[in-house]
Design an enzyme around this catalytic site. Structure first.
Site, PDB file in Angstrom:
ATOM      1  N   ALA A  71       0.838  -1.199   0.000  1.00 35.53           N
ATOM      2  CA  ALA A  71       0.000   0.000   0.000  1.00 35.53           C
ATOM      3  C   ALA A  71       0.872   1.248   0.000  1.00 35.53           C
ATOM      4  O   ALA A  71       2.001   1.229   0.492  1.00 35.53           O
ATOM      5  CB  ALA A  71      -0.928   0.003   1.217  1.00 35.53           C
ATOM      6  N   ASP A  72       0.313   2.316  -0.541  1.00 37.47           N
ATOM      7  CA  ASP A  72       0.968   3.611  -0.502  1.00 37.47           C
ATOM      8  C   ASP A  72      -0.106   4.686  -0.452  1.00 37.47           C
ATOM      9  O   ASP A  72      -1.119   4.587  -1.149  1.00 37.47           O
ATOM     10  CB  ASP A  72       1.870   3.825  -1.715  1.00 37.47           C
ATOM     11  CG  ASP A  72       2.759   5.033  -1.524  1.00 37.47           C
ATOM     12  OD1 ASP A  72       3.720   4.926  -0.746  1.00 37.47           O
ATOM     13  OD2 ASP A  72       2.482   6.092  -2.126  1.00 37.47           O
ATOM     14  N   THR A  73       0.112   5.704   0.377  1.00 34.50           N
ATOM     15  CA  THR A  73      -0.860   6.771   0.579  1.00 34.50           C
ATOM     16  C   THR A  73      -0.223   8.119   0.285  1.00 34.50           C
ATOM     17  O   THR A  73       0.906   8.379   0.706  1.00 34.50           O
ATOM     18  CB  THR A  73      -1.384   6.760   2.036  1.00 34.50           C
ATOM     19  OG1 THR A  73      -1.962   5.479   2.318  1.00 34.50           O
ATOM     20  CG2 THR A  73      -2.430   7.851   2.263  1.00 34.50           C
TER      21      THR A  73
END
Length: 192
Positions: A71-73
């Protein structure tokens, strides 16, 4: 009875660990460190999806298990992609830009099924509305040290909760992992 860690979270983020744990899922944590530099011409959605896939694939190549979650935000405000601030000056600049306006939090996640040789990826968007921030509020928040490992220099679940007037969309997405979508994807892929 020993746990069977078929699911691996490719992240060292304590927030992602806490969110995934809250769903009652047994998993192992193995950080997936990748270069997070924005590529020329890359849209915010392309950026988070590429990084999420890269993290999951990197850990899948070297770890054990079957399903790997990356995941990456990021935060996007007036076209600017805001990652983690480099220092207190950068954190102050980001928070002043977010003050009194709406912005988007975009989290890309990817689930790699190593056994089936497939990947499912999705980007989830949440609109966040900040109240106008006073300079002393920004300075006090920066002094806590909280902004430095957070996209957009804030954590909705922590000391910045009072800055958020409202959100449209997934709260867990703003924290760093769109839990509903991730759990549905794991279920659809046969991991749960």
């Amino acid at each position: 009875m020993p746990k069977n860690f078929n699911i691996v979270l490719a992240s060292a983020s304590p927030r992602r660990v806490e969110l995934l744990s809250s769903a009652g899922i047994d998993f192992e944590v193995m950080p997936g460190d990748v270069d997070e530099t924005l590529l020329p011409g890359e849209t915010p959605e392309q950026h988070v999806l590429r990084l999420a896939k890269s993290k999951a694939e990197t850990v899948a190549r070297k770890g054990h298990g079957r399903y790997f979650i990356g995941a990456d935000t990021i935060v996007v405000c007036d076209g600017e992609i805001m990652g983690k601030p480099q220092d207190s000056t950068d954190a102050e600049r980001m928070l002043k830009k977010l003050s009194g306006v709406a912005h988007e939090v975009i989290t890309g996640f990817a689930v790699v099924d190593r056994e089936a040789g497939c990947t499912v990826a999705e980007a989830v968007r949440t609109k966040v509305y900040f109240k106008p921030l006073r300079d002393e509020e920004i300075a006090a928040y920066i002094a806590t040290g909280c902004p430095f490992d957070k996209a957009g220099a804030y954590a909705i679940q922590g000391g910045a909760a009072h800055m958020v007037r409202k959100i449209d969309g997934s709260y867990s997405n703003v924290v760093g992992l769109p839990l509903c979508e991730v759990v549905e994807t794991l279920r659809n892929m046969g991991a749960l």
